[in-house]
Design an enzyme around this catalytic site. Structure first.
Site, PDB file in Angstrom:
ATOM      1  N   CYS A 171       0.847  -0.898   0.403  1.00 13.72           N
ATOM      2  CA  CYS A 171      -0.153   0.175  -0.096  1.00 13.72           C
ATOM      3  C   CYS A 171       0.648   1.414   0.003  1.00 13.72           C
ATOM      4  O   CYS A 171       0.949   1.385   1.603  1.00 13.72           O
ATOM      5  CB  CYS A 171      -0.862  -0.157   0.947  1.00 13.72           C
ATOM      6  SG  CYS A 171      -1.501   1.414   0.793  1.00 13.72           S
ATOM      7  N   CYS A 195      -0.530   4.137   2.543  1.00 12.80           N
ATOM      8  CA  CYS A 195      -0.950   4.116   3.929  1.00 12.80           C
ATOM      9  C   CYS A 195      -0.054   2.652   4.155  1.00 12.80           C
ATOM     10  O   CYS A 195       1.014   2.296   4.291  1.00 12.80           O
ATOM     11  CB  CYS A 195      -1.887   4.972   4.183  1.00 12.80           C
ATOM     12  SG  CYS A 195      -3.275   3.847   2.976  1.00 12.80           S
ATOM     13  N   SER A 196      -1.214   2.084   4.528  1.00  9.94           N
ATOM     14  CA  SER A 196      -0.906   0.992   5.122  1.00  9.94           C
ATOM     15  C   SER A 196      -2.628   0.034   4.845  1.00  9.94           C
ATOM     16  O   SER A 196      -2.674  -1.381   5.654  1.00  9.94           O
ATOM     17  CB  SER A 196      -0.407   1.237   6.518  1.00  9.94           C
ATOM     18  OG  SER A 196      -1.971   1.259   7.074  1.00  9.94           O
ATOM     19  N   CYS A 197      -3.005  -0.004   3.823  1.00  6.24           N
ATOM     20  CA  CYS A 197      -4.363  -0.668   3.497  1.00  6.24           C
ATOM     21  C   CYS A 197      -3.816  -2.045   2.776  1.00  6.24           C
ATOM     22  O   CYS A 197      -3.013  -2.697   3.221  1.00  6.24           O
ATOM     23  CB  CYS A 197      -4.982  -0.630   2.632  1.00  6.24           C
ATOM     24  SG  CYS A 197      -5.301   1.117   2.474  1.00  6.24           S
TER      25      CYS A 197
END
Lengths: 212, 109
Positions: free
Chosen positions: A114, A117-119
């Site tokens: 991702c 971000c941090s999906c």
């Protein structure tokens, strides 16, 4: 390794996770106290929420999906058609986003990131590891995936295509790694023990049969 | 894609930038990080946070300097606080006062 969180105890932090500059740690703790006092949620609800988050783990969730896909052609077909539905049929909550299964083949290796971000499919794999959220991984895996995979000890042959998938808020991925050789006749429980978190992100292969 | 070819859409857009090797070691969360992680879920469940886009907007609004300086869950704490202030659930003054009180408490112990 056991962890006792009631005593002061901290592991060395990664570069992307420095010692909290105390003001933001304090902000988080202050916010939590105020929200409980104002009745937005109770201390018990907070504890239950943390437990709920931590009850999702690779062995009971993601690894079962992969092992089932290796064993059951009908399930694999269902997974291709509608991954969320297929995952639900195993009694596993696929989460609120779209989910797509990416099958590795002898010709194609898939890896997930991702960049923004941090999906991450937290409902299948638990909380993302620190490196998944790090600048180095997010920046480089889209540009030089083979070099990044090599840092995980995963050297991809030059005749194998590498596909990098950028997750987002609406769509998450789970990689179905190649079934290890020498696992003919194994049960789902035996197979699931070869499936690691990192192999479902696509940075490594599933464990070799001898490693079980 | 290499850095410079495509404009970055914000401080959070790391795709294609230059960076060092990936640190593949594990990181255990501190208790305050586990709490902040859970707060985001609870704010969604309780309707204080309308959707994840709102949460991300507050992170992206931190600006490039702050974004890169803060650790992951520090960004989350900042975003959760901004969400609650915007929703009128707490005020900045209450947060500052409580944070100061907690700092004093931990000094005393």
């Amino acid at each position: 390794m056991t962890h006792d969180h009631t005593t002061p105890h901290r592991h060395p932090n990664q570069p992307d996770h420095p010692e909290p500059s105390s003001s933001y740690e304090l902000l988080g703790v202050a916010l939590n106290e105020l929200l409980i006092e104002k009745g937005i949620y109770s201390a018990d609800e907070l504890r239950t929420q943390i437990e709920e988050i931590e009850s999702v783990n690779v062995d009971s969730h993601g690894a079962q999906i992969v092992a089932k896909a290796w064993l059951d052609e009908d399930f694999l077909t269902a997974l291709r058609a509608d991954a969320a539905d297929a995952i639900r049929s195993l009694g596993i909550d696929p989460g609120y986003t779209e989910i797509m299964a990416l099958e590795n083949t002898p010709e194609v290796h898939n890896v997930v990131v991702c960049t923004l971000c941090s999906c991450y499919p937290r409902w299948l794999l638990g909380r993302p590891p620190a490196w998944y959220k790090s600048k180095a991984y997010r920046a480089r895996v889209v540009r030089e995936p083979r070099a990044v995979l090599a840092e995980f000890g995963n050297d991809i042959a030059t005749d194998v295509q590498v596909r990098v998938h950028d997750s987002n808020a609406e769509l998450r991925y789970v990689v179905i790694p190649l079934r290890p050789k020498g696992t003919e006749g194994w049960t789902q429980a035996q197979l699931a023990r070869l499936v690691t978190r990192d192999s479902m992100i696509g940075v490594t292969q599933a464990k070799a049969a001898t490693a079980s | 894609m290499t850095s410079g070819e495509t404009p970055r859409i914000g401080p959070h857009d790391f795709a294609g930038l230059d960076a060092g090797p990936v640190d593949t070691s594990q990181h255990d969360l501190a208790q305050w990080e586990r709490v902040v992680d859970a707060i985001i879920y609870l704010l969604g469940k309780k309707g204080v946070m309308k959707d994840v886009a709102e949460f991300r907007r507050h992170i992206e609004d931190l600006g490039p300097d702050v974004y890169e300086r803060l650790s992951y869950y520090e960004r989350w704490a900042a975003s959760a606080a901004a969400t609650c202030v915007e929703a009128g659930v707490v005020t900045r003054e209450e947060l500052d006062a409580r944070a100061a009180e907690i700092a004093k408490r931990s000094e005393a112990s």
